[in-house]
Design a protein around this motif. Sequence first.
Motif, PDB file in Angstrom:
ATOM      1  N   SER A  35       0.840  -1.469  -0.112  1.00  0.00           N
ATOM      2  CA  SER A  35      -0.054   0.045   0.042  1.00  0.00           C
ATOM      3  C   SER A  35       0.786   1.123  -0.028  1.00  0.00           C
ATOM      4  O   SER A  35       0.455   2.153  -0.647  1.00  0.00           O
ATOM      5  CB  SER A  35      -0.852   0.070   1.282  1.00  0.00           C
ATOM      6  N   ARG A  36       1.905   1.297   0.721  1.00  0.00           N
ATOM      7  CA  ARG A  36       2.897   2.479   0.625  1.00  0.00           C
ATOM      8  C   ARG A  36       3.470   2.343  -0.631  1.00  0.00           C
ATOM      9  O   ARG A  36       3.949   3.648  -1.141  1.00  0.00           O
ATOM     10  CB  ARG A  36       3.871   2.318   1.703  1.00  0.00           C
ATOM     11  N   ALA A  37       3.782   1.459  -1.205  1.00  0.00           N
ATOM     12  CA  ALA A  37       4.314   1.346  -2.638  1.00  0.00           C
ATOM     13  C   ALA A  37       3.297   2.126  -3.409  1.00  0.00           C
ATOM     14  O   ALA A  37       3.769   2.941  -4.419  1.00  0.00           O
ATOM     15  CB  ALA A  37       4.736   0.123  -3.300  1.00  0.00           C
ATOM     16  N   LEU A  38       2.174   1.658  -3.484  1.00  0.00           N
ATOM     17  CA  LEU A  38       1.066   2.514  -4.241  1.00  0.00           C
ATOM     18  C   LEU A  38       1.028   3.736  -4.015  1.00  0.00           C
ATOM     19  O   LEU A  38       0.744   4.914  -4.947  1.00  0.00           O
ATOM     20  CB  LEU A  38      -0.323   1.851  -4.207  1.00  0.00           C
ATOM     21  N   TYR A  39       1.030   4.501  -2.895  1.00  0.00           N
ATOM     22  CA  TYR A  39       1.261   5.628  -2.561  1.00  0.00           C
ATOM     23  C   TYR A  39       2.420   6.401  -3.003  1.00  0.00           C
ATOM     24  O   TYR A  39       2.365   7.537  -3.664  1.00  0.00           O
ATOM     25  CB  TYR A  39       0.993   6.083  -1.002  1.00  0.00           C
ATOM     26  N   ALA A  40       3.626   5.612  -3.039  1.00  0.00           N
ATOM     27  CA  ALA A  40       4.752   6.304  -3.538  1.00  0.00           C
ATOM     28  C   ALA A  40       4.617   6.293  -5.126  1.00  0.00           C
ATOM     29  O   ALA A  40       5.020   7.260  -5.906  1.00  0.00           O
ATOM     30  CB  ALA A  40       5.863   5.385  -3.323  1.00  0.00           C
ATOM     31  N   PHE A  41       3.693   5.245  -5.565  1.00  0.00           N
ATOM     32  CA  PHE A  41       3.567   5.558  -7.312  1.00  0.00           C
ATOM     33  C   PHE A  41       2.888   6.754  -7.474  1.00  0.00           C
ATOM     34  O   PHE A  41       3.196   7.522  -8.683  1.00  0.00           O
ATOM     35  CB  PHE A  41       2.621   4.310  -7.863  1.00  0.00           C
ATOM     36  N   ALA A  42       1.900   7.080  -6.775  1.00  0.00           N
ATOM     37  CA  ALA A  42       0.908   8.052  -6.998  1.00  0.00           C
ATOM     38  C   ALA A  42       1.785   9.572  -6.976  1.00  0.00           C
ATOM     39  O   ALA A  42       1.392  10.419  -7.656  1.00  0.00           O
ATOM     40  CB  ALA A  42      -0.118   8.238  -6.064  1.00  0.00           C
ATOM     41  N   LEU A  43       2.766   9.654  -5.789  1.00  0.00           N
ATOM     42  CA  LEU A  43       3.599  10.718  -5.740  1.00  0.00           C
ATOM     43  C   LEU A  43       4.663  10.825  -7.170  1.00  0.00           C
ATOM     44  O   LEU A  43       4.780  11.620  -7.542  1.00  0.00           O
ATOM     45  CB  LEU A  43       4.332  10.587  -4.506  1.00  0.00           C
ATOM     46  N   LEU A  44       5.233   9.631  -7.265  1.00  0.00           N
ATOM     47  CA  LEU A  44       6.288   9.639  -8.328  1.00  0.00           C
ATOM     48  C   LEU A  44       5.501  10.198  -9.474  1.00  0.00           C
ATOM     49  O   LEU A  44       6.261  10.487 -10.457  1.00  0.00           O
ATOM     50  CB  LEU A  44       6.983   8.379  -8.376  1.00  0.00           C
ATOM     51  N   GLY A  45       4.364   9.379  -9.966  1.00  0.00           N
ATOM     52  CA  GLY A  45       3.671   9.835 -11.245  1.00  0.00           C
ATOM     53  C   GLY A  45       3.324  11.203 -11.461  1.00  0.00           C
ATOM     54  O   GLY A  45       3.123  11.344 -12.632  1.00  0.00           O
ATOM     55  N   SER A  53       8.681  15.195  -5.594  1.00  0.00           N
ATOM     56  CA  SER A  53      10.015  14.879  -4.878  1.00  0.00           C
ATOM     57  C   SER A  53       9.536  14.033  -3.774  1.00  0.00           C
ATOM     58  O   SER A  53      10.615  13.310  -3.452  1.00  0.00           O
ATOM     59  CB  SER A  53      10.797  15.945  -4.740  1.00  0.00           C
ATOM     60  N   GLU A  54       8.635  14.222  -3.077  1.00  0.00           N
ATOM     61  CA  GLU A  54       8.607  13.563  -1.568  1.00  0.00           C
ATOM     62  C   GLU A  54       8.219  12.202  -1.991  1.00  0.00           C
ATOM     63  O   GLU A  54       8.321  11.258  -0.913  1.00  0.00           O
ATOM     64  CB  GLU A  54       7.439  14.223  -0.806  1.00  0.00           C
ATOM     65  N   GLY A  55       8.095  11.895  -3.137  1.00  0.00           N
ATOM     66  CA  GLY A  55       7.729  10.276  -3.396  1.00  0.00           C
ATOM     67  C   GLY A  55       9.226   9.512  -3.180  1.00  0.00           C
ATOM     68  O   GLY A  55       9.209   8.182  -3.192  1.00  0.00           O
TER      69      GLY A  55
END
Length: 260
Positions: A124-134, A138-140
Amino acid sequence: MTLPNRRPGRALTLLRAGAEAASAIPAPHWPAQLAANLSELDATWQESAQLCADAAWTARASGHSVLGLLHPDDTLAPGPDPITTTAYRHLYLSSLRYDFRCPTLALLVEQLSAQEREGLDCYSRALYAFALLGQSRSEGLPLMQQVLDDAGDHVKTLHVLLHGLWLGHDLPGREERTLQILGRPPFASRTDPIALFREAGALRGLGEYQAALESIDRALDLLPPGDVSVHADLVRERSLIASARDVQRLVGRHAEAGPE
């Protein structure tokens, strides 16, 4: 990463649970059934991620997206047990990822309290990181590193991060970060066509066009037959690589010719 000991035959039981979910997808109750099965199996986050991501993809491809069956509140409110809660989050957030709805995914997770976000499972944290990175936020990047520290060799999680880097065109060093992830043991055999697709895009961004063409051609050769939409993405990437290489050659010839 050490997984808990599981009784013999568990892999087959999980396969059956995934097959049951796939066969029930036209019915509106299938997400609840899959979550219940995962809860009964005492599934790990890795097992939940595997089954839920695949089921969400299959449902979307057949025109029965989870987004039309579940409400965002289903991912925010705690379920009857932690495994059920995790399953609903994996299903809904994965579906948002497959639709490239990065702002919606990020806003949904950010509605959770800081304590709840810190307690999210690695996928789930990876999916949140995906949303930020996408969104090239930069906080991703530090969140991505935290996920990498916890994910071990879990391929589904690594692919989520690779997907986010692929979308985040303005992220600093995204090509190098992509290749670093692809250097991990799960991708050492170079038999994963999607990983090779990501590799080709990163190499193109670095101007390594011949290596990029070799990667994308290998990806095309390894892609299972019949996957029309993914095949189109790979062909598009090959066209981008060839075009970028041709532009580089043209610029080089003009530079050699000098001013007229």
